[in-house]
Design an enzyme around this catalytic site. Structure first.
Site, mmCIF file in Angstrom:
data_model
loop_
_atom_site.group_PDB
_atom_site.id
_atom_site.type_symbol
_atom_site.label_atom_id
_atom_site.label_comp_id
_atom_site.label_asym_id
_atom_site.label_seq_id
_atom_site.Cartn_x
_atom_site.Cartn_y
_atom_site.Cartn_z
ATOM 1 N N THR A 40 -5.668 18.635 -0.772
ATOM 2 C CA THR A 40 -5.242 17.745 -1.853
ATOM 3 C C THR A 40 -6.282 17.765 -2.962
ATOM 4 O O THR A 40 -7.448 17.423 -2.731
ATOM 5 C CB THR A 40 -5.056 16.303 -1.332
ATOM 6 O OG1 THR A 40 -4.045 16.310 -0.319
ATOM 7 C CG2 THR A 40 -4.646 15.369 -2.444
ATOM 8 N N SER A 81 -3.165 13.469 7.903
ATOM 9 C CA SER A 81 -4.121 13.134 6.851
ATOM 10 C C SER A 81 -5.527 13.123 7.416
ATOM 11 O O SER A 81 -5.761 12.739 8.566
ATOM 12 C CB SER A 81 -3.791 11.752 6.275
ATOM 13 O OG SER A 81 -4.832 11.294 5.437
ATOM 14 N N ARG A 119 0.914 7.760 -7.430
ATOM 15 C CA ARG A 119 -0.190 6.880 -7.036
ATOM 16 C C ARG A 119 -1.516 7.245 -7.702
ATOM 17 O O ARG A 119 -2.533 6.617 -7.423
ATOM 18 C CB ARG A 119 -0.362 6.928 -5.507
ATOM 19 C CG ARG A 119 0.815 6.337 -4.764
ATOM 20 C CD ARG A 119 0.786 6.676 -3.276
ATOM 21 N NE ARG A 119 -0.372 6.149 -2.578
ATOM 22 C CZ ARG A 119 -0.486 4.882 -2.149
ATOM 23 N NH1 ARG A 119 0.485 4.012 -2.394
ATOM 24 N NH2 ARG A 119 -1.557 4.484 -1.493
ATOM 25 N N ARG A 175 -4.590 1.244 -8.583
ATOM 26 C CA ARG A 175 -3.403 0.726 -7.905
ATOM 27 C C ARG A 175 -3.474 -0.799 -7.883
ATOM 28 O O ARG A 175 -4.117 -1.394 -7.014
ATOM 29 C CB ARG A 175 -3.316 1.316 -6.493
ATOM 30 C CG ARG A 175 -3.256 2.844 -6.515
ATOM 31 C CD ARG A 175 -3.404 3.458 -5.142
ATOM 32 N NE ARG A 175 -3.591 4.907 -5.248
ATOM 33 C CZ ARG A 175 -3.894 5.705 -4.237
ATOM 34 N NH1 ARG A 175 -4.049 5.175 -3.017
ATOM 35 N NH2 ARG A 175 -4.045 6.996 -4.415
ATOM 36 N N TYR A 214 -9.269 16.345 1.672
ATOM 37 C CA TYR A 214 -9.726 16.191 0.295
ATOM 38 C C TYR A 214 -11.049 16.947 0.165
ATOM 39 O O TYR A 214 -11.747 17.182 1.152
ATOM 40 C CB TYR A 214 -9.992 14.722 -0.039
ATOM 41 C CG TYR A 214 -8.804 13.807 0.089
ATOM 42 C CD1 TYR A 214 -7.821 13.765 -0.898
ATOM 43 C CD2 TYR A 214 -8.670 12.950 1.191
ATOM 44 C CE1 TYR A 214 -6.740 12.909 -0.787
ATOM 45 C CE2 TYR A 214 -7.591 12.093 1.303
ATOM 46 C CZ TYR A 214 -6.632 12.081 0.312
ATOM 47 O OH TYR A 214 -5.565 11.234 0.428
ATOM 48 N N LYS A 227 -2.301 21.069 -2.765
ATOM 49 C CA LYS A 227 -1.405 19.945 -3.036
ATOM 50 C C LYS A 227 -1.864 19.171 -4.270
ATOM 51 O O LYS A 227 -3.024 18.779 -4.369
ATOM 52 C CB LYS A 227 -1.361 18.996 -1.833
ATOM 53 C CG LYS A 227 -0.401 17.823 -1.975
ATOM 54 C CD LYS A 227 -0.386 16.982 -0.697
ATOM 55 C CE LYS A 227 0.666 15.891 -0.747
ATOM 56 N NZ LYS A 227 0.380 14.844 -1.743
ATOM 57 N N TYR A 274 0.837 -1.201 0.000
ATOM 58 C CA TYR A 274 0.000 0.000 0.000
ATOM 59 C C TYR A 274 0.871 1.250 0.000
ATOM 60 O O TYR A 274 0.621 2.199 -0.749
ATOM 61 C CB TYR A 274 -0.919 0.002 1.223
ATOM 62 C CG TYR A 274 -1.705 1.279 1.405
ATOM 63 C CD1 TYR A 274 -2.805 1.569 0.600
ATOM 64 C CD2 TYR A 274 -1.342 2.208 2.382
ATOM 65 C CE1 TYR A 274 -3.519 2.745 0.769
ATOM 66 C CE2 TYR A 274 -2.060 3.381 2.557
ATOM 67 C CZ TYR A 274 -3.147 3.640 1.743
ATOM 68 O OH TYR A 274 -3.853 4.817 1.903
ATOM 69 N N GLN A 311 -4.522 18.021 6.551
ATOM 70 C CA GLN A 311 -4.823 17.817 5.122
ATOM 71 C C GLN A 311 -6.260 17.363 4.936
ATOM 72 O O GLN A 311 -6.782 16.561 5.708
ATOM 73 C CB GLN A 311 -3.872 16.768 4.542
ATOM 74 C CG GLN A 311 -4.163 16.375 3.100
ATOM 75 C CD GLN A 311 -5.067 15.142 2.996
ATOM 76 O OE1 GLN A 311 -5.249 14.420 3.966
ATOM 77 N NE2 GLN A 311 -5.625 14.924 1.831
ATOM 78 N N HIS A 316 1.282 12.906 -6.290
ATOM 79 C CA HIS A 316 0.757 11.957 -5.301
ATOM 80 C C HIS A 316 1.670 10.738 -5.193
ATOM 81 O O HIS A 316 1.218 9.608 -4.983
ATOM 82 C CB HIS A 316 -0.663 11.524 -5.681
ATOM 83 C CG HIS A 316 -1.579 11.347 -4.501
ATOM 84 N ND1 HIS A 316 -2.466 12.309 -4.095
ATOM 85 C CD2 HIS A 316 -1.743 10.314 -3.635
ATOM 86 C CE1 HIS A 316 -3.142 11.877 -3.048
ATOM 87 N NE2 HIS A 316 -2.720 10.666 -2.740
#
Length: 379
Positions: free
Chosen positions: A155, A106, A278, A164, A129, A251, A24, A127, A275
């Site tokens: 972000t 995060s 990713r 992924r 989203y 970001k 991960y 951070q 990122h």
């Protein structure tokens, strides 16, 4: 095992972690070409070596958003940090605090804001989203401000999750994922005891606090998948800019035009980032994207950069390419997974020592002297 570099910490983390967690943090999107180029392109940046300049006095510190940093580094936000070591966000944040640099929590951390912030002497960063659940965003912002968070990192390069492939193979997702993770855990007893047993609760701390119930790792992928917002635009950030009283950093910038938009929007900083390779494979490495962005907006907005940084020399390279500061993600997670907060502290000391070597051999006495004049063509 002798630890002298990020590479050594990566090897140690691979031994200690169950595969679903190692892959991960170690993996990228699609064929992982951008993941590889992040490291390779940065390593290809050649610097001018200068000698006999009396380098007995060096200063690695910088001023950023009204804070003094001992080195031009901040710990980047990494989801599920608390799964790599017992209450990992707390351990990493304390290590950063002792070093005199920011820790960025995060929004999908294991430990909630309220568990980490009181442990620190300096304010941390937070951070977010842009999620469809605007109630969570408002709640998180209010709690972050109440906890003394100074800098908000937004972000913007994840309106949808990247493809992924490693996650499906490792057990992070895919068929029978829960059973596969359990079997991997029992075959990694050190991790199972330290994190699996003693590191509970294994929940998304900030989301659980908002929802008033435990949001487990089983719910992690589902919650994010349902709440990422592909309709995101600059308009969606305006109310956040109005609400947030401290510095706001965007970001996930890779294009000069987006950097200019960030300036027009009124952001205080940007993070040149893909990122960590990713999200969209095949995009430019951060090292390749950074110079044109710096040409476009340097001096108008603070420029941070991440993706591919593995040592102190890479930090100097990023600064020479145009960054004002850098962020590290994978590197500190490898160290955290291998040796907890002690590992993170040791890694940060290694980065400073490597920076000092690079600065001495390029004859720059302070971070402010690191610029494009240090670059040379290597081919």
């Amino acid at each position: 095992m002798i630890i002298s570099s990020t590479t050594d910490y990566r090897a140690a983390a691979q031994k200690r972690l169950p595969p679903f967690l190692f892959h991960y943090i170690d993996g990228g999107a699609y064929a992982e070409k951008t993941l590889a180029r992040n490291v390779e392109d940065l390593a290809d940046v050649a610097l001018r070596q200068r000698v006999l300049k009396d380098m007995s006095q060096l200063d690695t510190s910088i001023e950023l958003f009204g804070e003094k940093l001992s080195i031009p580094v901040a710990l980047a936000p990494v989801g599920l940090t608390g799964m790599f070591a017992r209450r990992g966000e707390v351990q990493a944040a304390i290590a950063a605090d002792k070093k005199g640099i920011p820790f960025t929590m995060s929004s999908v951390s294991v430990c909630p804001i309220e568990e980490v912030a009181p442990k620190l002497q300096r304010p941390m960063w937070f951070q977010l989203y842009v999620l469809k659940d605007r109630g969570f965003l408002k709640n998180a912002l209010e709690r972050a401000q109440a906890a003394g968070v100074t800098t908000l990192v937004f972000t913007v390069d994840m309106p949808v999750p990247g493809a992924r492939y490693r996650d499906a193979h490792s057990g992070m997702s895919g068929p029978n994922a829960a059973m596969r993770r359990y079997l991997q855990s029992v075959t990694h007893p050190q991790w199972a005891m330290d994190v699996g047993l003693l590191g509970r609760p294994h929940t998304l701390g900030n989301i659980s606090t908002y929802m008033g119930k435990n949001v487990s790792l089983e719910d992690y992928m589902g919650y994010l998948g349902a709440n990422f917002d592909p309709s995101i635009s600059w308009r969606d950030l305006e109310w956040i800019r109005d609400f947030w009283k401290g510095p706001m950093v965007i970001k996930g910038i890779l294009d000069p035009e987006d950097a200019k938009d960030a300036v027009r929007f009124g952001a205080d900083g940007i993070i040149v980032s893909n990122h960590g390779g990713r999200q969209l494979d095949g995009v430019l490495s951060s090292a390749r994207a950074l110079p044109s962005i710096a040409d476009a907006v340097k001096g108008q907005i603070k420029i941070l950069a991440d993706s591919g940084i593995r040592n102190g020399l890479d930090i100097v390279r990023m600064l020479a390419l145009g960054a004002d500061c850098t962020m590290i993600g994978r590197a500190f997670i490898y160290a955290l997974a291998a040796q907890g907060g002690t590992g993170v502290s040791h890694l940060l000391d290694l980065l400073e020592k490597e920076m000092r070597v690079a600065m001495t051999l390029t004859s720059v006495k302070s971070v402010s002297e690191i610029n494009g004049n240090m670059l040379v063509q290597s081919r």
